[in-house]
Design a protein around this motif. Structure first.
Motif, short mmCIF file in Angstrom:
data_model
loop_
_atom_site.label_atom_id
_atom_site.label_comp_id
_atom_site.label_asym_id
_atom_site.label_seq_id
_atom_site.Cartn_x
_atom_site.Cartn_y
_atom_site.Cartn_z
N GLN A 5 36.66 10.13 1.12
CA GLN A 5 35.56 11.04 0.81
C GLN A 5 36.13 12.45 0.84
O GLN A 5 36.59 12.94 1.87
N CYS A 6 36.10 13.12 -0.29
CA CYS A 6 36.68 14.45 -0.45
C CYS A 6 35.88 15.48 0.34
O CYS A 6 34.66 15.47 0.33
N THR A 7 36.58 16.39 1.00
CA THR A 7 35.91 17.45 1.75
C THR A 7 35.43 18.57 0.84
O THR A 7 34.61 19.39 1.24
N ALA A 8 35.92 18.62 -0.42
CA ALA A 8 35.51 19.66 -1.37
C ALA A 8 34.32 19.21 -2.22
O ALA A 8 33.28 19.87 -2.24
N CYS A 9 34.46 18.09 -2.91
CA CYS A 9 33.39 17.64 -3.81
C CYS A 9 32.43 16.65 -3.16
O CYS A 9 31.40 16.32 -3.73
N ARG A 10 32.77 16.19 -1.95
CA ARG A 10 31.95 15.26 -1.17
C ARG A 10 31.79 13.89 -1.81
O ARG A 10 30.97 13.08 -1.37
N LYS A 11 32.54 13.58 -2.86
CA LYS A 11 32.45 12.27 -3.50
C LYS A 11 33.44 11.31 -2.85
O LYS A 11 34.51 11.71 -2.42
N ARG A 12 33.04 10.04 -2.78
CA ARG A 12 33.95 9.00 -2.31
C ARG A 12 34.65 8.45 -3.55
O ARG A 12 34.00 8.00 -4.49
N GLN A 13 35.98 8.56 -3.56
CA GLN A 13 36.77 8.20 -4.74
C GLN A 13 37.91 7.27 -4.35
O GLN A 13 38.39 7.31 -3.21
N LEU A 14 38.38 6.48 -5.30
CA LEU A 14 39.60 5.71 -5.11
C LEU A 14 40.78 6.64 -5.40
O LEU A 14 40.79 7.35 -6.40
N ILE A 15 41.75 6.64 -4.51
CA ILE A 15 42.96 7.45 -4.66
C ILE A 15 44.11 6.51 -5.00
O ILE A 15 44.35 5.54 -4.28
N PHE A 16 44.82 6.80 -6.07
CA PHE A 16 45.93 5.98 -6.53
C PHE A 16 47.26 6.60 -6.12
O PHE A 16 47.34 7.79 -5.80
N SER A 17 48.31 5.81 -6.13
CA SER A 17 49.63 6.29 -5.71
C SER A 17 50.11 7.48 -6.53
O SER A 17 50.84 8.33 -6.02
N SER A 18 49.68 7.59 -7.76
CA SER A 18 50.08 8.72 -8.61
C SER A 18 49.47 10.04 -8.13
O SER A 18 49.94 11.11 -8.51
N GLN A 19 48.46 9.98 -7.27
CA GLN A 19 47.82 11.19 -6.76
C GLN A 19 48.43 11.66 -5.43
O GLN A 19 48.14 12.75 -4.97
N ILE A 20 49.28 10.85 -4.82
CA ILE A 20 49.92 11.20 -3.55
C ILE A 20 51.00 12.24 -3.80
O ILE A 20 51.84 12.08 -4.68
N THR A 21 50.95 13.31 -3.02
CA THR A 21 51.91 14.41 -3.18
C THR A 21 52.91 14.48 -2.04
O THR A 21 53.89 15.20 -2.12
N GLY A 22 52.66 13.74 -0.95
CA GLY A 22 53.61 13.75 0.16
C GLY A 22 53.16 12.88 1.31
O GLY A 22 51.98 12.51 1.41
N MET A 23 54.14 12.54 2.17
CA MET A 23 53.86 11.79 3.39
C MET A 23 54.78 12.32 4.48
O MET A 23 55.93 12.65 4.21
N ALA A 24 54.26 12.41 5.70
CA ALA A 24 55.06 12.89 6.82
C ALA A 24 54.70 12.09 8.06
O ALA A 24 53.53 11.87 8.36
N ASN A 25 55.73 11.65 8.78
CA ASN A 25 55.53 10.94 10.04
C ASN A 25 55.42 11.98 11.14
O ASN A 25 56.33 12.77 11.35
N THR A 26 54.28 12.03 11.84
CA THR A 26 54.04 13.02 12.88
C THR A 26 53.71 12.32 14.19
O THR A 26 53.58 11.08 14.24
N ASP A 27 53.52 13.09 15.25
CA ASP A 27 53.12 12.53 16.54
C ASP A 27 51.73 11.92 16.49
O ASP A 27 51.36 11.12 17.34
N HIS A 28 50.93 12.30 15.52
CA HIS A 28 49.56 11.80 15.39
C HIS A 28 49.47 10.58 14.49
O HIS A 28 48.43 9.93 14.44
#
Length: 60
Positions: A5-28
């Protein structure tokens, strides 16, 4: 693919791998950065928390 659910448009959408811009392993956990269909940059924390090497016990 996952739903979000997007915090900007408030719509619940399917997100595809082509929309991913990054991943980071953090303490959280794993922080996934992606762009919503509306163009807003979004993040989601997923996975288990990272384990500190000081908490790992090795068998002798």
């Amino acid at each position: 693919m996952f739903d979000h659910q997007c915090t900007a448009c408030r719509k619940r959408q399917l997100i595809f791998s082509s929309q991913i811009t990054g991943m980071a392993n953090t303490d959280h956990g794993i922080v996934v950065s992606f762009t919503c269909w509306c163009g807003a940059d979004q993040t989601m924390v997923t996975g288990n928390k990272a384990v500190s090497s000081s908490k790992v016990t090795l068998a002798a």
